[in-house]
Design a protein around this motif. Sequence first.
Motif, PDB file in Angstrom:
ATOM      1  N   LYS A   1      46.741  30.313  47.482  1.00 21.78           N
ATOM      2  CA  LYS A   1      47.656  29.400  48.134  1.00 21.78           C
ATOM      3  C   LYS A   1      46.961  28.921  49.404  1.00 21.78           C
ATOM      4  CE  LYS A   1      52.440  29.820  49.602  1.00 21.78           C
ATOM      5  NZ  LYS A   1      53.576  30.736  49.451  1.00 21.78           N
ATOM      6  N   VAL A   2      46.964  27.623  49.617  1.00 26.31           N
ATOM      7  CA  VAL A   2      46.311  27.079  50.804  1.00 26.31           C
ATOM      8  C   VAL A   2      47.364  26.485  51.737  1.00 26.31           C
ATOM      9  CG1 VAL A   2      44.639  25.383  51.660  1.00 26.31           C
ATOM     10  CG2 VAL A   2      44.195  26.573  49.501  1.00 26.31           C
TER      11      VAL A   2
ATOM     12  N   LYS B   1      51.503  33.323  63.594  1.00 29.90           N
ATOM     13  CA  LYS B   1      51.974  34.696  63.333  1.00 29.90           C
ATOM     14  C   LYS B   1      52.999  34.723  62.206  1.00 29.90           C
ATOM     15  CE  LYS B   1      55.941  34.837  66.523  1.00 29.90           C
ATOM     16  NZ  LYS B   1      56.492  35.283  67.794  1.00 29.90           N
ATOM     17  N   ASP B   2      53.709  33.615  62.076  1.00 31.67           N
ATOM     18  CA  ASP B   2      54.726  33.440  61.049  1.00 31.67           C
ATOM     19  C   ASP B   2      54.215  33.778  59.643  1.00 31.67           C
ATOM     20  OD1 ASP B   2      57.254  32.697  60.302  1.00 31.67           O
ATOM     21  OD2 ASP B   2      56.732  30.593  59.975  1.00 31.67           O
ATOM     22  N   VAL B   3      52.912  33.546  59.422  1.00 35.66           N
ATOM     23  CA  VAL B   3      52.328  33.794  58.101  1.00 35.66           C
ATOM     24  C   VAL B   3      52.181  35.297  57.841  1.00 35.66           C
ATOM     25  CG1 VAL B   3      50.238  33.482  56.709  1.00 35.66           C
ATOM     26  CG2 VAL B   3      51.124  31.588  58.094  1.00 35.66           C
ATOM     27  N   PHE B   4      51.855  36.042  58.890  1.00 37.75           N
ATOM     28  CA  PHE B   4      51.598  37.476  58.725  1.00 37.75           C
ATOM     29  C   PHE B   4      52.831  38.322  59.061  1.00 37.75           C
ATOM     30  CE2 PHE B   4      47.755  35.255  59.946  1.00 37.75           C
ATOM     31  CZ  PHE B   4      46.916  35.583  58.900  1.00 37.75           C
TER      32      PHE B   4
ATOM     33  N   PRO C   1      46.810  35.965  47.463  1.00 37.48           N
ATOM     34  CA  PRO C   1      45.698  35.513  48.304  1.00 37.48           C
ATOM     35  C   PRO C   1      45.989  34.156  48.949  1.00 37.48           C
ATOM     36  CG  PRO C   1      45.102  35.464  45.976  1.00 37.48           C
ATOM     37  CD  PRO C   1      46.508  35.929  46.038  1.00 37.48           C
ATOM     38  N   LEU C   2      45.595  34.062  50.193  1.00 39.36           N
ATOM     39  CA  LEU C   2      46.000  32.921  50.999  1.00 39.36           C
ATOM     40  C   LEU C   2      44.813  32.389  51.787  1.00 39.36           C
ATOM     41  CD1 LEU C   2      49.042  32.141  51.342  1.00 39.36           C
ATOM     42  CD2 LEU C   2      48.976  33.324  53.532  1.00 39.36           C
TER      43      LEU C   2
ATOM     44  N   ARG D   1      48.983  41.346  54.183  1.00 34.59           N
ATOM     45  CA  ARG D   1      48.785  39.897  54.331  1.00 34.59           C
ATOM     46  C   ARG D   1      47.475  39.602  55.051  1.00 34.59           C
ATOM     47  NH1 ARG D   1      54.215  39.818  55.944  1.00 34.59           N
ATOM     48  NH2 ARG D   1      55.610  39.140  54.283  1.00 34.59           N
ATOM     49  N   ARG D   2      47.161  40.402  56.034  1.00 37.35           N
ATOM     50  CA  ARG D   2      45.903  40.207  56.767  1.00 37.35           C
ATOM     51  C   ARG D   2      44.725  40.308  55.816  1.00 37.35           C
ATOM     52  NH1 ARG D   2      43.399  38.392  60.286  1.00 37.35           N
ATOM     53  NH2 ARG D   2      42.684  39.918  61.785  1.00 37.35           N
ATOM     54  N   LYS D   3      44.807  41.343  54.961  1.00 36.74           N
ATOM     55  CA  LYS D   3      43.708  41.594  54.025  1.00 36.74           C
ATOM     56  C   LYS D   3      43.545  40.436  53.042  1.00 36.74           C
ATOM     57  CE  LYS D   3      43.100  44.942  50.788  1.00 36.74           C
ATOM     58  NZ  LYS D   3      43.783  46.044  50.123  1.00 36.74           N
ATOM     59  N   ASN D   4      44.641  39.816  52.692  1.00 38.58           N
ATOM     60  CA  ASN D   4      44.597  38.804  51.639  1.00 38.58           C
ATOM     61  C   ASN D   4      44.496  37.376  52.157  1.00 38.58           C
ATOM     62  OD1 ASN D   4      44.814  40.621  49.498  1.00 38.58           O
ATOM     63  ND2 ASN D   4      46.987  40.880  49.938  1.00 38.58           N
TER      64      ASN D   4
END
Lengths: 291, 285, 343
Positions: C22-23, C56-59, C88-89, C122-125
């Motif tokens: 996902k982008v 930060k909203d993403v993580f 994965p992002l 999420r950080r990892k991906n």
Amino acid sequence: MTCSCESGHNHNQVNPYVPYRMKIKDVIIENPEKDLKTFILNFLNPEEEKSFTYIPGQFAEVSVFGVGEAPFGIASSPTEKGVVSFTVKKLGQVTSSLHMLEKGDVIGLRGPLGNSWPIEKLVNKNLVIISGGFAFTTLRSFLYYALDPENRKLFKNITVVYGARNPDQLLYKAELSEWSKRDDLDLKLTIDRGVEGWNGIVGFVPAVTEQVVKEASNTVALVCGPPVMIKFTIPVLKKIGFTPDDIYTSLEMKMKCGIGMCGRCNIGSKFVCKDGPVFSLKELEELPAEY
Amino acid sequence: MTDTNTLSKIQEKARRLLEDGKVEVVIGFAAGTVPGKSTPSFISAKEDCESLVWDNGCSLNLAKYVLKEKRKAAIIVKGCDSRSLVNLITENQIKRENLYIIGAACPLSASCAGCQVKVPVIYDELIEDGSEIREVSTIAERRYDDVLEFEKLSAEERKAYVYGEVSKCIRCYACRNVCPACYCKECFAEKSLPQWIGKTTDIGDNLIFHLIRALHVAGRCVDCGSCQRACPMGVNLRLLNHKLLMEVGSLYQFEAGLKEDQILPLNTYQYDDPQPFLAKGGGHE
Amino acid sequence: MIYQIRKDDFLSWLKKQREGKKVLVPTRKEEGYLFLPWVGDELDLREYTNTLKPVKDVFFPQWETLIRYRVEKEKSGEIVEETSRTEPLILFGVRPCDAKSIKLLDNVFDGEKYKDPYYCQRRKNTLIISLGCRELGPTCFCQNIGINPLSSEGSDILLVEFEDRYLAQSGSDTGLEILEQAPFTPAESKEQKIFDELNGNPARLNEAEFRSLALNNMPDFNDSVWEKLYQKCLNCGICTYLCPTCHCFDISEMTLDSEGKRVRSWDSCMYSSFTLHGSGHNPRPTGKERIRQRIMHKFNYFPQNYGVIACVGCGRCVAECPVNFDVREALKLLGVWKDDLQL
């Protein structure tokens, strides 16, 4: 990912937000108003019980499923095998729901969390334990632990000053009565104002402390009670000769995560959940008075 | 409209009040650090009165600050701020005699669409600048174009629009906190015993928040627009406010904050209150 | 080592990444730019200074379900699901200030003793491709507090626009691996020089210098300056919610029929309910204590605990505050903003 709790792995190692499931073994009503109850809990999963090890002074997040979580000091002692207990005053959302539960109901538990009473520092010391009202819980945990035949020899004289508004508000009455018979423990119970049928000490905790505690050398004080009690007890202890290094107290703050992330229980740069709840007076004096 | 004459009169008045010891603090605006935004200022030294401004950036409704001000205060108000003060007085939140009101016509160059109360309705001194003072009792039947347009949409379209708007909300509560009509000591949004709404920004929670917010200020909202200007996410909060202003206007021939002897219709029970939501209009026999 | 890529080649490369990942890209909405899944074939970065909501909203999203459990009496608390975040992002267009903010949040959520599994997954991906700032926005102040708007800190890859190309620098091993392959190519010495020149205008103040000011010059906890500061603040949550480093949260329950959810949601030290005890006692009862907490947390407590200031100078709090509470002015009043740095 489906949870594999049936296979017995310890969730807390992986995910600090996943609670243990605890079954209420017993509920003890501590006062006639019935707003103080002790919940005695068993682990539903015996495997989890083995991985749950704690030290007196630590706390846990207790949850009523569907209602919420709140932090409580652990009132049981690690020497009491098979149970974990908490004494809860009915105040807010979670505590009110807890009070409606009964034997057999299942609740959640995350922990143990936070530091503990400084056991290592207490070895070979005289101990003065001062408490008021329903804040006696983690000190009860420590006392039970210290009075264990295996542990009693680790500590020298133990003096307890425990006060409440009236005799009804003293927690663990049966146990206190047993303890009062022991000769390896100097237990001073006091109530704020005299009532009929009470033959013990009458007076506020700080005043009683001043009468009872005479010696500060080689002695550590553990203090836990309502803020006003602590406020007036500290000067008394200092007068007797205690240094801020030898006075410990346990703080209460609103908490959510219990693991130093959610950001509400800090006092200055310290998190009560992670760096506390037990602080020496020396540490506290270096922090802003925002609690 | 930055009228230097109006401004110097305001500054002079503020200075005099502080000098004479009539008030301890003057609540007004000073220049902000962001273009187009003046910033609330609390002046207690008379020499600081020169920092007061009265310009296009003075859009916030200052009446909010009177609620927490403990000192004897003067406040510089435009039309809508003064209407909020009227509400706070009639709702017994503040005492008229504790407040010195300096009124001046609204300095915003692009004023709110349809605004008819640019000049304060209540004041101890009005800074005259030649603005027309309207008879304010005639505006109860106001129509709002945004509502009229919205009402033309189908039910599906209306739902989609409202859902779209409230889903932007991040629940920062800026709309509530800038609103002088929102002064509950404990807001339903944060109440925990019992909890009224969830803490997520799920559409359900957001919708309930916005509907209750709008309903709580119904019949009290003065359409100052502070809520919408404060919203960082651009939620169209005024649409709901306008709808309720129209409803209250047509049911009770009333608009809040115009007269000091007002009786707020939704705060007061009258035997013959219209109740069109009841069967047969709730007519009394 | 600097790499480069033509803009249209980069666009094609990024498009290709959508096949398995996902982008998220800055997407222009009515209210401002937001990180949203990239749809269409073009990127619209006209007037893009930064996103309205921080990255930060993403993580650490505004709200998320931590666990689901059953609530019927005999099955009470049985966990139905622990949610995992393994998608994965790729994040494109993150500004260096926001990329740095994620590094700061790592201290909290990826700590030594406790790790937040949701954040860490999420950080990892997630791959962070940041876009350096050639120009600063009107409320940006990164340079005033020691942050370089062309820094790759916190990014896997930093891109800097230059004519029809992006110059690229890696900020992590993962980023380097990508840059070492086509369509990225090593930059010539000319581009290398250009990159260095662009980078020749880094932070005006050393971060350590600012940190030392904030740690040592902050007025006493009971100083009257705090009284002055809070008067205009109305205690809404805009500054905290739009702050890329604010990370306080609440945990609450939601129940529907036989299933309950434990939910984490953003919370704010600006709200009185944040610290209100069940007993009614509140250690931070007024706006004064709450503003003090917010400033002290960012500029004093956080650096005490983690050795770094918890502000990246993105300026969102300044731009969006309804009463124009300007943290730069506050720092100036507190004596920790260097006077020669103009607002």
